[in-house]
Design a protein around this motif. Structure first.
Motif: not given
Length: 254
Positions: A15-30, A152-160
């Motif tokens: 949770x970062x900032x103040x004001x109108x709430x924006x809720x962010x929904x990540x994807x399957x491998x995101x 990035x390698x980090x993203x590929x590693x996570x998927x793997x």
């Protein structure tokens, strides 16, 4: 991501900032860090950006579906005591946002979808037969983006790691089946929530005609394209993504 992950009740979120709430929904491998650009920008201009960690791999197998995640989001919004929320979802996150809005439209002020499933999900559950081959998985991760260097390698590693964990693979396939079951073509014409559709022109996971169909079916939607961009516009072109979204929110008075 440098932001602290808060752990309260059954929820883990940033949770970062103040004001109108924006809720962010990540994807399957995101991961939550996929939205670093969004978090930084919008938390600095009068929005409270909240990114819950969706229980994609921790729900029981019976509850590993779009509807359960939409209900989890309802519980989270109630837990946070929020009213008039803006939802922003990428890929599966977009689908969860749409399904939640169908079930509980009252608290959702606006919806932003990018590379969303819900109409077409052929690429979500396929291509894991060679999951033990790192190079094959690397190529699969790179195909999500227009510029393969974004994987990035980090993203590929996570998927793997995800597809080679039996529990996670079973859940991934369950979600893919659920996404097909929860096709929203019949629901969208009845959903009047203002919706901003931001799409990569070169998305191969949910191709451009999917965006066109969302735009056609949603009564109050506007469609924006980002060129030389794949499935995760907020990662590949964060500045352009933020500019489009800022202007849309301003235009709509959100």
């Amino acid at each position: 991501m440098a932001h602290l992950l808060k752990k309260e009740k059954d929820f883990r979120y940033i949770e970062v900032g103040e004001g109108t709430p924006i809720i962010v929904l990540h994807g399957l491998m995101g991961g939550l860090s996929n939205f670093d650009g969004v978090t930084k920008h919008f938390s600095s201009i009068g929005y409270k950006v909240i990114i819950p960690e969706l229980p994609i791999y921790t729900m029981s197998l019976l509850k590993t579906n779009v509807k359960s995640f939409a209900n989890y989001l309802k519980d989270f919004i109630e837990f946070k005591g929020l009213d008039e929320v803006i939802l922003l979802g990428n890929s599966l996150g977009g689908h969860i946002g749409l399904y939640h809005t169908k079930l509980y439209p009252k608290k959702i002020k606006a919806l932003i979808i990018t590379g969303s499933s819900g109409l077409y999900e052929s690429a979500m559950g396929g291509g894991y037969t060679k999951r033990s081959d790192y190079e094959v998985m690397k190529k699969k991760a790179q195909e999500v983006f227009y510029d393969p260097a974004v994987a990035t390698k980090e993203i590929v590693d996570e998927v793997y790691e995800t597809v080679n964990d039996r529990n996670k693979l079973i859940k991934t396939l369950a979600i893919a089946k659920s996404a097909i079951r929860h096709n929203m073509a019949k629901d969208l014409p009845n959903m009047t929530t203002p919706t901003c559709i931001i799409w990569g022109k070169n998305d191969t996971v949910t191709p451009p005609d999917v965006a066109e169909e969302f735009h056609e079916l949603l009564p109050d939607s506007e469609l924006y394209w980002i060129d030389k961009c794949g499935h995760a516009a907020m990662m590949e072109h964060p500045e352009e993504f933020n500019t489009i979204l800022s202007k849309w929110l301003e235009k709509r008075g959100f």
